[in-house]
Scaffold this active site. Structure first.
Site: not given
Ligand code: NAX
Length: 318
Positions: A158, A186
């Site tokens: 952000d 966020h």
């Molecule tokens: P993806 O869905 O590509 O990757 C998430 C991964 O987490 C998957 O491989 C899934 O199998 C794994 N996972 C699920 N449960 C789990 C657990 N209990 N233990 C370990 N791994 C687990 O998402 P991606 O695009 O890589 O985004 C990751 C996260 O970042 C999401 O929650 C997204 O909302 C968040 N974001 C946060 C941002 C921020 O500024 N704070 C911005 C970017 C993003 O949107």
């Protein structure tokens, strides 16, 4: 400076991890420090994780130490100096916000318990998975042996978005800007503030402040709509910036990190709130608690604080 760091990435088979791991292993986060890598994802991603490891091997990074993969945080969190929490439950069609919060609260409860049991006493945590602030708060609740300052969540994306939009609006280079601050959650209630910001050392106004605030609040959705996919490399880049500045310190500007509140600016103590932060080096920082706020800013802080209080309530009802 430590010569080797052990870093765990959760959600390691996901999209942001795929962009972040190369930044970490090519020295863009910690410089010339050797990295032992721990990659955590859920069991059904085991084969995908193996593929990620193959690609890491094929990069022949000079900085890579040993690599471990798995789905058990109690194994992978051992001896870690830093854990980057990218793993979370995604929002599926038809799912309510409450369900999403609770699903993720369960994950962060389990991971907090694992930290408490096997984590190093001084491990540093960066929570990225959404709802990032509340996930971070839950994590800290279950890992009470770890100092509360060690828990942070990402609002640097952000912040970077806000700098870029101000630079465009003023037609100034990015490095002429300082002290743009992201306050609060966020989420779409965050308050990107230029109240204490300067361009070439001078305070400034924007042609349309309301539009700027709304643009930053909704930038994630704007990218999602255009790309058909959420922000990935800009998110990985922000994780890099967050860790790098937290680790090295930054004297020239205030930064925004979500950290556990001690009541600064009247925010409820214990909430994970994005504040103006001075990074002092060696993973030390202080919350800058004495900025003068306008009534407009105070009201914006209240809105985002109220959302965080609500999220906390929902997460606690797991
Ligand atoms: P993806 O869905 O590509 O990757 C998430 C991964 O987490 C998957 O491989 C899934 O199998 C794994 N996972 C699920 N449960 C789990 C657990 N209990 N233990 C370990 N791994 C687990 O998402 P991606 O695009 O890589 O985004 C990751 C996260 O970042 C999401 O929650 C997204 O909302 C968040 N974001 C946060 C941002 C921020 O500024 N704070 C911005 C970017 C993003 O949107």
């Amino acid at each position: 400076v430590q010569q080797t760091l052990t870093v765990c990435v959760t959600g390691a088979a996901g999209q942001i991890a795929y962009s972040f791991i190369p930044l970490l292993l090519s020295g863009q986060v910690f410089g010339q420090v050797k990295i032992n890598l721990r990659l955590l994802d859920i069991p059904k991603m085991e084969t995908a994780l193996k593929g990620v490891v193959m690609e890491i091997e094929d990069c022949a990074y000079p900085l890579i130490g040993d690599i471990q993969t798995g789905s058990n945080p109690k194994e992978l969190f051992k001896n870690c100096d830093l854990i980057v929490f990218l793993g979370g439950f995604p929002r599926l069609p038809g799912m309510e916000r409450k369900d999403l919060l609770q699903k993720n609260a369960n994950i962060f409860k389990e991971q907090g318990e694992a930290l408490q049991e096997v984590g190093k006493d001084d491990v540093k945590c960066v929570v990225v998975a959404n709802p990032a602030n509340t996930n971070c708060l839950i994590l800290s609740r279950y890992a009470t042996k770890i100092p509360r300052q060690n828990f942070t969540c990402l609002t640097r994306l952000d912040q970077n978005r806000a700098y870029a939009q101000v630079a465009l609006a003023l037609n100034k280079p990015l490095n002429s800007l300082k002290n743009i601050i992201i306050w609060g959650n966020h989420s779409t209630t965050q308050y990107p503030s230029i109240e204490h910001a300067t361009a070439d050392g001078q305070s400034f106004v924007l042609p349309d402040q309301g539009q700027f605030i709304e643009r930053i609040q909704k930038r994630g959705a704007e990218v999602l709509n255009a790309r058909g996919n959420s922000s990935v490399f800009s998110a990985a880049n922000a994780v890099k910036d967050h860790i790098k500045d937290w680790f090295n310190g930054r004297e020239d500007t205030l930064l925004s990190l979500g950290v556990l509140s001690n009541g600064e600016y009247g925010v409820q103590s214990g909430l994970c709130f994005s504040y103006p932060i001075r990074c002092l080096g060696a993973f030390k920082y202080e919350i800058v608690g004495n900025l003068e706020l306008s009534d407009f800013s105070k009201q914006k802080l209240k809105v985002t604080e109220e959302e965080l209080i609500q999220e906390q309530g929902l997460a606690e009802s797991i």
